[in-house]
Scaffold this motif. Sequence first.
Motif, PDB file in Angstrom:
ATOM      1  N   PHE A  46       0.835  -1.193   0.000  1.00 12.80           N
ATOM      2  CA  PHE A  46       0.000   0.000   0.000  1.00 12.80           C
ATOM      3  C   PHE A  46       0.877   1.253   0.000  1.00 12.80           C
ATOM      4  O   PHE A  46       1.950   1.265   0.600  1.00 12.80           O
ATOM      5  CB  PHE A  46      -0.926   0.011   1.218  1.00 12.80           C
ATOM      6  N   GLU A  47       0.408   2.304  -0.632  1.00 11.57           N
ATOM      7  CA  GLU A  47       1.177   3.540  -0.738  1.00 11.57           C
ATOM      8  C   GLU A  47       1.079   4.419   0.494  1.00 11.57           C
ATOM      9  O   GLU A  47       1.808   5.404   0.621  1.00 11.57           O
ATOM     10  CB  GLU A  47       0.718   4.344  -1.964  1.00 11.57           C
ATOM     11  N   ARG A  48       0.160   4.077   1.408  1.00 14.28           N
ATOM     12  CA  ARG A  48       0.013   4.821   2.655  1.00 14.28           C
ATOM     13  C   ARG A  48      -0.089   3.844   3.819  1.00 14.28           C
ATOM     14  O   ARG A  48      -0.649   2.764   3.678  1.00 14.28           O
ATOM     15  CB  ARG A  48      -1.229   5.721   2.600  1.00 14.28           C
ATOM     16  N   THR A  49       0.453   4.234   4.949  1.00 11.61           N
ATOM     17  CA  THR A  49       0.395   3.403   6.147  1.00 11.61           C
ATOM     18  C   THR A  49      -0.399   4.119   7.237  1.00 11.61           C
ATOM     19  O   THR A  49      -0.318   5.337   7.388  1.00 11.61           O
ATOM     20  CB  THR A  49       1.804   3.084   6.695  1.00 11.61           C
ATOM     21  N   LEU A  50      -1.147   3.341   7.999  1.00  9.88           N
ATOM     22  CA  LEU A  50      -1.901   3.876   9.127  1.00  9.88           C
ATOM     23  C   LEU A  50      -1.118   3.555  10.398  1.00  9.88           C
ATOM     24  O   LEU A  50      -1.042   2.401  10.819  1.00  9.88           O
ATOM     25  CB  LEU A  50      -3.301   3.251   9.189  1.00  9.88           C
ATOM     26  N   PHE A  51      -0.547   4.575  11.004  1.00 12.52           N
ATOM     27  CA  PHE A  51       0.337   4.377  12.155  1.00 12.52           C
ATOM     28  C   PHE A  51      -0.460   3.999  13.392  1.00 12.52           C
ATOM     29  O   PHE A  51      -1.435   4.675  13.753  1.00 12.52           O
ATOM     30  CB  PHE A  51       1.137   5.650  12.414  1.00 12.52           C
ATOM     31  N   LEU A 115      -2.716   8.617   8.645  1.00 11.86           N
ATOM     32  CA  LEU A 115      -2.461   7.926   7.388  1.00 11.86           C
ATOM     33  C   LEU A 115      -1.365   8.688   6.650  1.00 11.86           C
ATOM     34  O   LEU A 115      -1.584   9.811   6.193  1.00 11.86           O
ATOM     35  CB  LEU A 115      -3.731   7.862   6.551  1.00 11.86           C
ATOM     36  N   VAL A 116      -0.193   8.076   6.552  1.00 19.01           N
ATOM     37  CA  VAL A 116       0.994   8.771   6.061  1.00 19.01           C
ATOM     38  C   VAL A 116       1.538   8.052   4.825  1.00 19.01           C
ATOM     39  O   VAL A 116       1.645   6.820   4.830  1.00 19.01           O
ATOM     40  CB  VAL A 116       2.083   8.825   7.158  1.00 19.01           C
ATOM     41  N   PRO A 117       1.901   8.780   3.773  1.00 20.58           N
ATOM     42  CA  PRO A 117       2.507   8.143   2.606  1.00 20.58           C
ATOM     43  C   PRO A 117       3.790   7.411   2.978  1.00 20.58           C
ATOM     44  O   PRO A 117       4.493   7.789   3.934  1.00 20.58           O
ATOM     45  CB  PRO A 117       2.792   9.314   1.659  1.00 20.58           C
ATOM     46  N   VAL A 118       4.125   6.372   2.237  1.00 16.13           N
ATOM     47  CA  VAL A 118       5.367   5.647   2.470  1.00 16.13           C
ATOM     48  C   VAL A 118       6.563   6.567   2.214  1.00 16.13           C
ATOM     49  O   VAL A 118       6.434   7.608   1.586  1.00 16.13           O
ATOM     50  CB  VAL A 118       5.457   4.384   1.584  1.00 16.13           C
TER      51      VAL A 118
END
Length: 478
Positions: A46-51, A115-118
Amino acid sequence: MTIHTLSRLQSNFILNTDSYKESHYAQFPPGTESVFSYVESRGGRFERTLFFGLQMFIQEYLSRPITRDMIEEAADFYARHMPGSPFHREGWEYILERHQGLLPIRIRAVPEGSLVPVRQVLATIESTDPRIPWIGQFAETAILRAIWYPTTVATISWHVKELIRGYLERTSESLDGLPFMLHDFGARGVSSFESAALGGAAHLVSFQGSDTVAGVVAANDYYDAEMAAFSIPATEHSTITAWGEPREVDAYRNMLDRFARPRSLLAVVSDSYDLERAVGFWNRELRQQVIASGATVVIRPDSGHPPTVVRRTLQQLAQGYGTTTNAKGYLVLEHVRVIQGDGIEYDSIGEILAEVERAGFSAENLAFGMGGALLQRLDRDTQKFALKACAIRIDGQWQDVFKRPREDPQKASKAGRLTLLHNPEFGTWRTQRVEEPIEPGWREALQTVYENGVAMNRQRLAEIRTRADAALGAKTRH
């Protein structure tokens, strides 16, 4: 290994590492006073991760001081395990005496639920006592594990929610049921009880349905939730097949007698012998009891090609119970619903929803149960997580630290003391050096969550959920 040994290991942070870390105190340059590191997802599925998840680790591990007994246990272990590398008793004794056994490090992190981009910094770790500058890197193993696993589970769960929401927006009049459309079935498929707790809690950032008790309790306790998730009475194959095939319909009738009440929900697995025949029972022999009970019965077909089986089950139930047509022009079942729990992962959910939409049914007729693909079928490389040193202070001067492998440029690491910025207006994120000025419109995104034994900025599950939900459907630019 006994349970007593596992419990003891869990409590001794000196043993919560990789073996070679014990020798690293002697490997940094003379004059080293501090090491600064960062955590990022370098890419992945995924291009974004939920920390999510660092707060659990801080409360469970970093708030527990090192004791003299722990030092003695570690000294004995390393003396036998690594006889060529003297145990650094002096350093651990100093932490015990000077810092009351708590780690002199500073951890800053993006708020959980972001939600932060990789390829953006998610957290930084900095040692704060020049006498023991190696301590942050010693903690790498435990900290990275505490971040990558729950963050990856939360990331998968959030992207599934985004996927389901898209189908609901097209085929349903309401999003009210969305928080309960992905149920956690993963407790039995994980490698440990702790994984069930951490991963199960991570799922609950986006959803409120779970059968993973450890995850619900963890979310309640670590994130101050009164009740983080809910479940319903449901059968398993043993409670159906115990009645024998000739009495299959009696097993179903027993579920109705025991649990079907007005406005209640109950789920019944119906493929123990012949799914089509079982749905026939629900349509004929049990139909009047289902309707009269006022309950919603959720039929679980668990065998065959999931998109085809789910569609056929919906069509067959529509014949028995009827449907209404919503304002979007899609069919909604009366009195019954369908949950698919076999073969469920991100891609198959999309395939099922697409098949159901093509057949003219609303996504609101469905729910999904996800097990191994949610909590276990992932690893650190699913989102390519890494913790890397990026700066070092030697004799009062900060210097860049980085790697640039010629053979694999994708593994290049960032340099300098770093932070993360957020532009709320445009929903963009940017990693930059801490000494650089912050341009107008940008805000510091990292906050201190742990410093020298003190946990800070505790977050509640409710605010984390709000943050994650706000990102649904957002056009985040890199």
